[in-house]
Design a protein around this motif. Sequence first.
Motif, short mmCIF file in Angstrom:
data_model
loop_
_atom_site.label_atom_id
_atom_site.label_comp_id
_atom_site.label_asym_id
_atom_site.label_seq_id
_atom_site.Cartn_x
_atom_site.Cartn_y
_atom_site.Cartn_z
N HIS A 266 64.99 57.74 74.22
CA HIS A 266 65.78 56.65 74.79
C HIS A 266 65.11 55.30 74.51
O HIS A 266 65.80 54.31 74.22
N ASP B 190 67.27 52.11 74.83
CA ASP B 190 67.88 52.35 76.14
C ASP B 190 66.78 52.48 77.20
O ASP B 190 66.44 53.58 77.64
N ASN C 187 66.81 51.57 80.31
CA ASN C 187 67.26 51.95 81.65
C ASN C 187 67.26 53.46 81.86
O ASN C 187 66.83 53.95 82.90
N THR C 188 67.74 54.21 80.86
CA THR C 188 67.70 55.66 80.96
C THR C 188 66.26 56.16 80.96
O THR C 188 65.90 57.08 81.70
N THR D 96 64.89 55.86 84.39
CA THR D 96 65.40 56.89 85.30
C THR D 96 64.61 58.19 85.13
O THR D 96 64.24 58.86 86.11
#
Length: 199
Positions: free
Chosen positions: A21, A26, A28-29, A32
């Motif tokens: 990711h 990405d 943000n993923t 998480t």
Amino acid sequence: CDYLGEATYGVLELAEQARPHLDAGDGNTALTILEAVTDEFVTGWTDLDDSDGDADALFDGLSALWAEAILTAALTPAERQAWAERLADWHTEAAEYGIDTAFEAAQVACVQGWDDPELQRMLRGEVVSSQSETASAESTLAVARLNVLERQGRLDEALHLADATRQVDRYVSLLVRLDRLAEARRYGLDQLTQAHDAL
């Protein structure tokens, strides 16, 4: 009692699931994933035997991933502050058991983001060699920033940052990528004094 060293590989393997990711931009993923892994680990790691001293390296590895994810994600100042507080909580828990530098690089990434005035001067090439070679958190943060800049194709800024933070091997590599081969050769001969670095 299980040994922490036996769990280290598994924890980092789970955390590395954030890497694709990050490579895709990405953040943000990636955050998480890292939050889930870190929260589970910090909750139970003190039940493991760390007589071999593996905890420092494990926390350093997690912090490096966190720093890169924070710098990759498009976070508002409020979101960065929220992550800084979350990381500070985990840092406090680790520090109670002697891991005093846990998540330091990631916390600095939250505070500074990309807007820090000194960082901006570094990216423009106005600050040279400002970092102490022994500052582990600063070095981890510099590598995370270089990874993001290179991934985004911001090679000139990465070159300036590598120079300012004394990331010698990255600096030479970036000179090559920018097709500045003669300069890379001169700099390498002057700065790469260890055989493994030159290789």
